[in-house]
Every structure is written in structure tokens, then in C-alpha cells.
Design an enzyme around this catalytic site. Structure first.
Site, PDB file in Angstrom:
ATOM      1  N   GLU A 153      -5.318   4.107   5.738  1.00 50.45           N
ATOM      2  CA  GLU A 153      -5.038   2.571   7.270  1.00 50.45           C
ATOM      3  C   GLU A 153      -4.279   2.486   6.073  1.00 50.45           C
ATOM      4  O   GLU A 153      -4.792   2.244   4.895  1.00 50.45           O
ATOM      5  CB  GLU A 153      -6.111   2.597   7.594  1.00 50.45           C
ATOM      6  CG  GLU A 153      -6.724   2.639   8.627  1.00 50.45           C
ATOM      7  CD  GLU A 153      -8.011   3.798   8.576  1.00 50.45           C
ATOM      8  OE1 GLU A 153      -8.413   3.397   6.824  1.00 50.45           O
ATOM      9  OE2 GLU A 153      -9.025   4.136   9.263  1.00 50.45           O
ATOM     10  N   TYR A 165       3.971   6.807   1.338  1.00 46.96           N
ATOM     11  CA  TYR A 165       3.137   8.066   2.836  1.00 46.96           C
ATOM     12  C   TYR A 165       4.849   8.797   3.014  1.00 46.96           C
ATOM     13  O   TYR A 165       4.479   9.691   3.461  1.00 46.96           O
ATOM     14  CB  TYR A 165       2.022   7.631   2.984  1.00 46.96           C
ATOM     15  CG  TYR A 165       1.193   6.968   2.691  1.00 46.96           C
ATOM     16  CD1 TYR A 165       0.028   7.427   1.719  1.00 46.96           C
ATOM     17  CD2 TYR A 165       0.920   5.282   2.842  1.00 46.96           C
ATOM     18  CE1 TYR A 165      -0.363   6.395   1.128  1.00 46.96           C
ATOM     19  CE2 TYR A 165      -0.359   4.889   2.496  1.00 46.96           C
ATOM     20  CZ  TYR A 165      -0.607   5.560   1.265  1.00 46.96           C
ATOM     21  OH  TYR A 165      -2.070   4.513   0.276  1.00 46.96           O
TER      22      TYR A 165
HETATM   23  C1  LIG Z   1       1.529   2.040  -3.309  1.00 49.90           C
HETATM   24  C2  LIG Z   1       1.102   2.103  -5.076  1.00 49.90           C
HETATM   25  C3  LIG Z   1       0.420   3.401  -5.048  1.00 49.90           C
HETATM   26  C4  LIG Z   1       2.686   3.452  -5.200  1.00 49.90           C
HETATM   27  O1  LIG Z   1       2.830   3.219  -6.498  1.00 49.90           O
HETATM   28  P1  LIG Z   1       3.532   3.541  -7.448  1.00 49.90           P
HETATM   29  O2  LIG Z   1       3.075   4.321  -8.745  1.00 49.90           O
HETATM   30  O3  LIG Z   1       4.288   2.011  -7.274  1.00 49.90           O
HETATM   31  O4  LIG Z   1       5.376   4.412  -6.792  1.00 49.90           O
HETATM   32  P2  LIG Z   1       5.597   5.507  -7.719  1.00 49.90           P
HETATM   33  O5  LIG Z   1       6.298   4.637  -8.554  1.00 49.90           O
HETATM   34  O6  LIG Z   1       4.880   7.082  -7.489  1.00 49.90           O
HETATM   35  O7  LIG Z   1       6.623   5.683  -6.528  1.00 49.90           O
HETATM   36  C5  LIG Z   1       6.661   6.458  -5.473  1.00 49.90           C
HETATM   37  C6  LIG Z   1       7.783   5.457  -3.883  1.00 49.90           C
HETATM   38  O8  LIG Z   1       6.286   4.536  -3.633  1.00 49.90           O
HETATM   39  C7  LIG Z   1       8.098   3.955  -2.607  1.00 49.90           C
HETATM   40  N1  LIG Z   1       7.784   2.920  -3.627  1.00 49.90           N
HETATM   41  C8  LIG Z   1       7.336   2.495  -4.429  1.00 49.90           C
HETATM   42  N2  LIG Z   1       7.971   1.709  -5.496  1.00 49.90           N
HETATM   43  C9  LIG Z   1       8.514   1.001  -4.173  1.00 49.90           C
HETATM   44  C10 LIG Z   1       8.967  -0.243  -3.695  1.00 49.90           C
HETATM   45  N3  LIG Z   1       8.849  -1.681  -5.238  1.00 49.90           N
HETATM   46  N4  LIG Z   1       9.561  -0.658  -3.009  1.00 49.90           N
HETATM   47  C11 LIG Z   1       9.897  -0.001  -1.733  1.00 49.90           C
HETATM   48  N5  LIG Z   1       9.295   0.933  -1.859  1.00 49.90           N
HETATM   49  C12 LIG Z   1       8.233   1.795  -2.966  1.00 49.90           C
HETATM   50  C13 LIG Z   1       9.081   4.721  -2.908  1.00 49.90           C
HETATM   51  O9  LIG Z   1       9.139   5.897  -1.534  1.00 49.90           O
HETATM   52  C14 LIG Z   1       9.037   5.817  -3.903  1.00 49.90           C
HETATM   53  O10 LIG Z   1       9.974   7.260  -4.073  1.00 49.90           O
HETATM   54  P3  LIG Z   1      11.289   7.063  -4.468  1.00 49.90           P
HETATM   55  O11 LIG Z   1      10.414   6.449  -5.970  1.00 49.90           O
HETATM   56  O12 LIG Z   1      11.876   8.529  -4.754  1.00 49.90           O
HETATM   57  O13 LIG Z   1      12.511   5.773  -4.150  1.00 49.90           O
HETATM   58  C15 LIG Z   1       1.194   0.932  -5.860  1.00 49.90           C
HETATM   59  O14 LIG Z   1       2.206   0.052  -5.259  1.00 49.90           O
HETATM   60  C16 LIG Z   1      -0.272   0.116  -5.509  1.00 49.90           C
HETATM   61  O15 LIG Z   1      -1.027   0.379  -6.326  1.00 49.90           O
HETATM   62  N6  LIG Z   1      -0.216  -1.269  -5.023  1.00 49.90           N
HETATM   63  C17 LIG Z   1      -1.170  -1.938  -4.891  1.00 49.90           C
HETATM   64  C18 LIG Z   1      -2.426  -1.359  -3.691  1.00 49.90           C
HETATM   65  C19 LIG Z   1      -2.354  -0.751  -2.268  1.00 49.90           C
HETATM   66  O16 LIG Z   1      -1.461  -1.469  -2.484  1.00 49.90           O
HETATM   67  N7  LIG Z   1      -3.098   1.197  -2.305  1.00 49.90           N
HETATM   68  C20 LIG Z   1      -2.601   1.305  -1.010  1.00 49.90           C
HETATM   69  C21 LIG Z   1      -3.600   0.930   0.264  1.00 49.90           C
HETATM   70  S1  LIG Z   1      -3.331   1.627   1.852  1.00 49.90           S
END
Ligand SMILES: CC(C)(COP(=O)(O)OP(=O)(O)OC[C@H]1O[C@@H](n2cnc3c(N)ncnc32)[C@H](O)[C@@H]1OP(=O)(O)O)[C@@H](O)C(=O)NCCC(=O)NCCS
Length: 216
Positions: A153, A165
Site C-alpha cells: 500500500e 514501484y
Molecule cells: C520512496 C523512497 C524509498 C525512494 O528512495 P530513493 O532512494 O529516494 O529513490 P531512488 O533514488 O532509488 O530512485 C528510484 C526511483 O524512484 C523515483 N523517484 C526517486 N526520487 C524521485 C523524485 N524526487 N521525484 C519523482 N520520482 C522519484 C524514480 O522513479 C526513481 O527512478 P529514476 O532515478 O530512474 O527516475 C524514499 O523517497 C523514501 O524513503 N521515502 C520516505 C518513505 C516512503 O515514502 N516509503 C514508501 C512507503 S510506501
């Protein structure tokens, strides 16, 4: 292919990681889990699998993990709100020293479904591929334990997580209305079907290879 790059690698979460996990958790979620929930998950829940991202760095050791220190009242979230009942008031541990856990995630195996319970990256390390790396750790874990699909979710407003995702082949498969108790926000249910089928695996391997090159 192991979930590891020259700089970072995925490892099992241990009880010694909980202080740092909670540190990341409370910076990431408006409804963080109580720290005792993680202990129970690691020690008592046989369906649970929790992982962390660590950095290859010999100067960092598990001794950097701090003991619980500060009291704080807590809440849990969503489908797993029963965890709240485990610990109505919590001692939240606080981590001291340089970080050794950069991201964490977990899932429950329910028959052939791996249900992602949580995933987060340390805020100052976001946008560098660690979200992908920990998601790859979840996919690898799911394949190892015989799951055939993965679900989760995610808040309707959380487009960053949804993009992550979607990139890895998850699709919207449903909606849970007013799922999040803090603001009554709806949750999207996202599912990756047939993760052991060639269509998913081929795309996954390409994405993971590209990620590991990017991480160095
Ligand atoms: C969601 C989360 C885990 C992503 O981790 P991250 O290390 O920032 O993401 P990554 O650098 O690995 O990026 C992977 C993909 O995520 C998406 N993404 C990452 N940052 C983004 C941004 N600022 N805006 C839009 N998409 C983004 C993109 O699809 C990206 O792929 P790309 O680099 O080819 O564009 C992180 O933002 C987080 O911890 N958020 C808070 C907790 C949370 O919301 N968890 C999810 C609960 S369901």
C-alpha cells in the site's frame, strides 16, 4: 546476482539495527512503528523478512548502534495497526555516531504473496538509487522464499514511491479508502504479478544491472 554494489550492500536486519531503523522511520513516516514492533517482527514473526542497506566501510562497526535512551509515545500505521497494541508507550532508541544503516525494508510472506510492510531510505541519502537497491533486496528475498507476487500500500500523494514501484513493474491493483489514520488519506494497492515469470525477471535483471553500475 547479489544485491550489492562496490559501495553499498543489502543485509539482513538485526536487533542491533533497530535504533537506526527507528531513526530513519521517524524521519520518514507520520505514523512510525514503535521500536518494539521491530523487535517482535525480527524475533517472533516467522513470516517476516527485514533487510537493510549498509555501506562497505571497515571503519564502521555494529558497535556504533546505540542503546535505547529516550521515551516517546508512538503510533503504527495501516493494515499493521495491531502492532500498536504491542507497545502503547515506547522507549524509542536513538542512534549516535555515523550512520551504518542507509535504508531498510520488510515484507511478510503470506502463502505465495510477499506483502511489503515498510521501505524507507535515510532522508539525506535519497535520490541516489538506494530506494531501488533496497527494493531489489525485497524482490530477491521474495524470489528466494518462493513468493509469486508482491503487493504493497502506498499513499495516493506519495508519487516518489509510486514512481519507484512503477519502474520495477508494480501496477495499481486497488484502492483502500481512508487507509491512513493520521489524515484519512487513501492508499493505492500496487502489485507485481508473476515475479518468477520471464517477463518480470528479464526487466528486473536489466534494471538491477543498470542500478549496480550507477552505484559503482
Ligand atoms: C520512496 C523512497 C524509498 C525512494 O528512495 P530513493 O532512494 O529516494 O529513490 P531512488 O533514488 O532509488 O530512485 C528510484 C526511483 O524512484 C523515483 N523517484 C526517486 N526520487 C524521485 C523524485 N524526487 N521525484 C519523482 N520520482 C522519484 C524514480 O522513479 C526513481 O527512478 P529514476 O532515478 O530512474 O527516475 C524514499 O523517497 C523514501 O524513503 N521515502 C520516505 C518513505 C516512503 O515514502 N516509503 C514508501 C512507503 S510506501
Amino acid at each position: 546476482m547479489a544485491t550489492t554494489s562496490a559501495a553499498y550492500y543489502v543485509d539482513r536486519m538485526t536487533v542491533g539495527d533497530i535504533a537506526e531503523v527507528i531513526d530513519i522511520e521517524r524521519q520518514s513516516f507520520s505514523l512510525p512503528w514503535p521500536s518494539n514492533a521491530y523487535k517482535r517482527e525480527l524475533q517472533d514473526n516467522r513470516t517476516a523478512h527485514y533487510i537493510v542497506v549498509r555501506r562497505h566501510d571497515p571503519s564502521q562497526s555494529s558497535q556504533a548502534h546505540a542503546a535505547p535512551k529516550k521515551e516517546r509515545r508512538d503510533e503504527s500505521r495501516g493494515l499493521f495497526s495491531f502492532l500498536r497494541a504491542l507497545t502503547p508507550a515506547q522507549q524509542l532508541p536513538q542512534h549516535e555516531g555515523p550512520p551504518t544503516v542507509f535504508a531498510y525494508a520488510g515484507l511478510w510472506l503470506m502463502v505465495d504473496e510477499a506483502h511489503i510492510t515498510t521501505i524507507a531510505v535515510r532522508p539525506e541519502y535519497r535520490g541516489k538509487g538506494l530506494g531501488e537497491l533496497i527494493l531489489c533486496g525485497l524482490v530477491d528475498t521474495s524470489l528466494e522464499i518462493g513468493a509469486r507476487l508482491m503487493t504493497l500500500e502506498v499513499r495516493i500523494s506519495n508519487s516518489v514511491a509510486q514512481n519507484l514501484y512503477l519502474k520495477y513493474g508494480f501496477k495499481q491493483s486497488g484502492l483502500r479508502r481512508r487507509y491512513y489514520s493520521d489524515n484519512n488519506e487513501d492508499a493505492l494497492i500496487m502489485t507485481a504479478e508473476a515475479i518468477n515469470a520471464p517477463v518480470f525477471l528479464n526487466n528486473y535483471r536489466l534494471l538491477k544491472s543498470s542500478l549496480l553500475r550507477k552505484l559503482g
